[in-house]
Design a protein around this motif. Structure first.
Motif, mmCIF file in Angstrom:
data_model
loop_
_atom_site.group_PDB
_atom_site.id
_atom_site.type_symbol
_atom_site.label_atom_id
_atom_site.label_comp_id
_atom_site.label_asym_id
_atom_site.label_seq_id
_atom_site.Cartn_x
_atom_site.Cartn_y
_atom_site.Cartn_z
ATOM 1 N N LEU A 188 -5.744 42.283 -0.221
ATOM 2 C CA LEU A 188 -5.270 41.109 0.509
ATOM 3 C C LEU A 188 -4.899 39.755 -0.623
ATOM 4 N N TRP A 189 -5.457 40.162 -1.973
ATOM 5 C CA TRP A 189 -5.112 39.121 -2.938
ATOM 6 C C TRP A 189 -5.484 39.641 -4.521
ATOM 7 N N SER A 190 -4.169 39.961 -5.123
ATOM 8 C CA SER A 190 -3.920 40.393 -6.311
ATOM 9 C C SER A 190 -3.641 39.454 -7.459
ATOM 10 N N GLN A 191 -4.350 39.125 -8.609
ATOM 11 C CA GLN A 191 -3.784 38.085 -9.206
ATOM 12 C C GLN A 191 -4.242 38.659 -10.773
ATOM 13 N N TYR A 192 -3.161 38.160 -11.593
ATOM 14 C CA TYR A 192 -3.395 38.273 -13.078
ATOM 15 C C TYR A 192 -2.857 37.078 -14.053
ATOM 16 N N HIS A 193 -3.493 36.816 -15.002
ATOM 17 C CA HIS A 193 -2.942 35.775 -15.821
ATOM 18 C C HIS A 193 -3.079 36.338 -17.233
ATOM 19 N N VAL A 194 -2.375 35.664 -18.122
ATOM 20 C CA VAL A 194 -2.196 35.968 -19.530
ATOM 21 C C VAL A 194 -2.187 34.660 -20.177
ATOM 22 N N LEU A 195 -2.914 34.569 -21.349
ATOM 23 C CA LEU A 195 -2.760 33.284 -22.124
ATOM 24 C C LEU A 195 -2.600 33.751 -23.528
ATOM 25 N N ILE A 196 -1.226 33.272 -24.178
ATOM 26 C CA ILE A 196 -0.799 34.268 -25.332
ATOM 27 C C ILE A 196 -0.342 33.277 -26.358
ATOM 28 N N PRO A 197 -1.161 33.335 -27.652
ATOM 29 C CA PRO A 197 -0.953 32.373 -28.687
ATOM 30 C C PRO A 197 0.595 32.325 -28.961
ATOM 31 N N HIS A 198 1.025 31.041 -29.378
ATOM 32 C CA HIS A 198 2.388 30.843 -29.635
ATOM 33 C C HIS A 198 3.097 31.861 -30.539
ATOM 34 N N ILE A 199 2.185 32.353 -31.655
ATOM 35 C CA ILE A 199 2.902 33.170 -32.568
ATOM 36 C C ILE A 199 3.281 34.555 -32.201
ATOM 37 N N PHE A 200 3.171 34.887 -30.996
ATOM 38 C CA PHE A 200 3.505 36.308 -30.414
ATOM 39 C C PHE A 200 4.580 36.043 -29.522
ATOM 40 N N GLY A 243 -1.375 25.646 -31.530
ATOM 41 C CA GLY A 243 -0.064 25.601 -30.948
ATOM 42 C C GLY A 243 -0.068 25.754 -29.534
ATOM 43 N N MET A 244 1.093 25.533 -28.868
ATOM 44 C CA MET A 244 1.249 25.481 -27.471
ATOM 45 C C MET A 244 1.137 27.076 -27.052
#
Length: 677
Positions: A188-200, A243-244
């Motif tokens: 019914l609901w599948s969610q994934y998030h990533v938070l990746i440093p700007h150097i990669f 960084g962003m």
């Protein structure tokens, strides 16, 4: 510092904050379970659903650690309704945890919780799993399993678990875990998030046919503190990386259950999912870019330097001498190679056909234990052939069930199978000694999955397409009237190689007499099967020949309905679905010929005879012919099915389905004999 993130279409340096498909917001925390969760309403939930995944949410973020590195932090929470007992397998969960040579290289399994929810007397009752009930099992030398089973499960229970896995960035080469939005039960609901440093710089690779409910990207300013512990005489230092960072979210609402259909190589190829490939690292504006994705030459060069492959390819394995001398004491090079292959095939037991490209134990230990994974066994074969002076190299591939690989990218973890490539004079042979009924120069169907890669300083890409294989079968039937009034027949079949292999495997676990009894049941009661003979059974290099006799008893009926295809008729269309979103992948091309020469039973005449026909599949991709004639005393029939290709696109599905539908209908037609009065 600049923010850098590479999308699938090679868009880089992009900073946006939008929802591509809707303004639906991501879920940050699951709400408390209500009575309504026990009776979910969704267009993808029907009466056939044994389970419903109510929510499946995951994330990967980075944090600085005390070892001068980043840690990848993966979190997930999954909530599933067990509709009935057919889904109770979901109540046992196995989580792979990778281990290294030191504590700093091992993944950490943390923050675990598991709870079962039941409705009792109109109220929701929780049963929590004791954390001590999580078992740690060894899987192989690089992996352990955390295993747990939910308590107090019943039909209608909701089970929910959550955990965190922390992985050292350098040891895992920055591998961000894949995410599956779809599975064998509706989600019914599948969610994934990533938070990746700007150097990669990562390449996300998206797959599947479902549209995202959320597909968003934005920049978030992040500061990461990494502590470098220093050396023996050095103090620790703090490294700050600011960084962003890139925050990327994907979500799919109401993902239908992915149902496996006939002739599908692997569901892995078609699930809606996302993978990640670390492309490069740039620590600062002035520092050079470190390329992570290496060329195939560089990557395989590292493999050849590994102790596993050094032990196979170096010519120092003197402990092989005694067996090699005994096995290859005479014969040509080809005959000697066949003897070495047969020695390994017949004396080693394969414990796992889904492995990796690495040995599970040292080569010498595998050799003397006479058992191991498919990779173990075929590396033993390679070592023996190499030690005997042959030109041989290991070859790695991904089996059909494991899924296709990204050929252009050197990612070793996509491969799960190793075979041997032998050269004698100018001819190459691909060898797999892990199956006891597989011949020299033959591979199981599962190995033909687009391509394979030679493990050599020049890592050649080999074509491994099922379109290169043809399974041929010829069945000949003669039916005659005996002087004593009986109608008897003789049937001879030259089986295809793979049908022969599977029949040999079947007979390896049961007696021929048991097989004969099962085979005789294929025929209706008015036909008796006798004198079954299997020719060339011990010779696994050659296809089988099967012959037997039949006795037909028409019971002096006024009208006889007779199917001339006998047991060779195709009775069911293998393509039952009205539509198909993914390709048809057959294991080989087909050339199946059936020939009947039959005397008309004494005292009868032909009242109805099927019509001859010939049809083509998409002009030149296949052909079906059904040619039948009656000269007054004899009926002759030739049925032929030819497929000139093994793989068909979704656009070809309807045509292919109609083609087989026509064959099924034609094969069901009967000859009607009428008694002469």
């Amino acid at each position: 510092m600049t923010t850098k993130f590479v999308l699938l279409l090679a868009i880089s340096g992009l900073l946006i904050s939008n929802y591509s498909y809707s303004q639906v917001k991501p879920i940050s925390k699951l709400e408390k379970i209500t009575l309504g969760d026990f009776k979910p309403k969704s267009p993808v939930v029907d009466s056939n659903a044994n389970a419903v995944v109510l929510a499946d949410i995951g994330s990967t973020e980075f944090e600085g650690n005390n070892n001068g590195d980043f840690t990848l932090v993966f979190k997930c929470v999954k909530r599933t309704l067990l509709v009935n007992k057919n889904a109770f397998d979901e109540a046992t969960v196995k989580v792979p945890i990778y281990v290294g040579n030191t504590a700093t290289e091992e993944e950490k399994f943390e923050d675990f919780e598991a709870t079962t929810y039941n409705v009792e007397n109109g109220a929701i009752v929780e049963t929590k799993l004791d954390k001590n009930a999580v078992f740690k099992e060894k899987y192989n030398r690089t992996r352990t399993i955390r295993k747990f089973t939910f308590p107090n499960i019943k039909e209608g229970s909701i089970v929910e678990y959550k955990y965190t896995i922390k992985s050292p960035f350098s040891f895992f080469r920055g591998h961000i875990r894949s995410w599956y939005f779809q599975g064998k039960y509706p989600v019914l609901w599948s969610q994934y998030h990533v938070l990746i440093p700007h150097i990669f710089t990562y390449y996300p690779v998206q797959q599947g046919f479902l549209k995202y409910t959320i597909d968003s990207l934005k920049g978030i300013f992040k500061n990461y503190n990494i502590i470098d512990p220093g050396g023996a005489n050095e103090s620790s230092t703090i490294i700050s990386v600011s960084g962003m960072a890139i925050y990327k979210v994907w979500a799919i609402k109401d993902a239908p259950a992915f149902k496996r259909e006939n002739y599908t190589s692997s569901l892995e190829n078609y699930f809606s999912k996302i993978d990640f490939q670390l492309h490069s690292i740039k620590l600062s504006e002035n520092s050079p870019t470190q390329q992570i994705l290496k060329s195939w030459v560089e990557t395989i060069g590292k493999v050849l330097e590994d102790g596993d492959y050094k032990s196979v390819l170096e010519d120092k394995n003197s402990w092989l001498d005694e067996d090699l001398k005994r096995v290859t004491k005479e014969g040509t090079d080809f005959e000697k190679a066949k003897k070495i292959f047969a020695f390994v095939r017949d004396n080693f037991n394969c414990t796992d056909h889904d492995a990796s490209i690495w040995l599970s134990d040292p080569l010498k230990k595998v050799y003397f234990s006479k058992k191991g994974t498919v990779t173990d066994i075929n590396l033993v074969l390679t070592a023996m052939l190499n030690h005997a002076g042959f030109d041989v190299h290991p070859v790695m591939l991904s089996t059909r069930e494991n899924g296709r690989v990204t050929e252009s990218t050197a990612l070793l973890n996509q491969y799960n199978y190793v075979i041997a490539r032998l050269k004698i004079d100018s001819t190459y042979y691909l060898l797999d000694a892990s199956y006891s009924k597989l011949g020299f120069g033959k591979l199981p169907e599962e190995c033909y999955n687009t391509s394979a890669r030679v493990i050599d300083k020049f890592p050649l890409l080999l074509s491994m397409n099922t379109d290169d294989l043809t399974e041929e079968k010829l069945t000949t039937v003669f039916i005659v009237n005996e002087d004593n009034g009986e109608t008897n027949g003789s049937i001879a079949s030259n089986l295809g190689y793979y049908e022969s292999m599977h029949l040999r495997e079947n007979l390896n676990t049961k007696k021929t007499s048991e097989f004969f009894k099962e085979f005789a049941k294929i025929y209706p009661s008015e036909i008796t099967v006798q004198n079954l003979v299997l020719d060339s059974l011990p010779d696994v290099d050659e296809p089988l020949k099967m012959s037997y006799d039949i006795k037909l008893n028409f019971n002096d009926e006024d009208i006889i309905y007779f199917n001339p295809l006998l047991s060779e008729a195709i009775k069911q269309n293998p393509f039952s679905s009205a539509e198909r979103l993914y390709p048809v992948e057959m294991p080989y091309k087909d050339n199946n010929v059936f020939s009947l020469n039959m005397e008309i039973p004494k005292g009868y005449k032909v009242d109805e005879l099927p019509k001859s026909t010939r049809v083509k599949l998409n002009d030149n991709e296949g052909m079906f012919e059904y040619i039948i004639s009656n000269d007054g005393n004899r009926i002759q029939l030739r049925s032929k099915i030819v497929l000139e290709k093994a793989n068909f696109t979704p656009e070809d599905y309807e045509t292919l389905r109609n083609f087989y539908g026509f064959i099924v209908k034609k094969h069901a037609e009967q000859i009607v004999f009428k008694k002469i009065k």
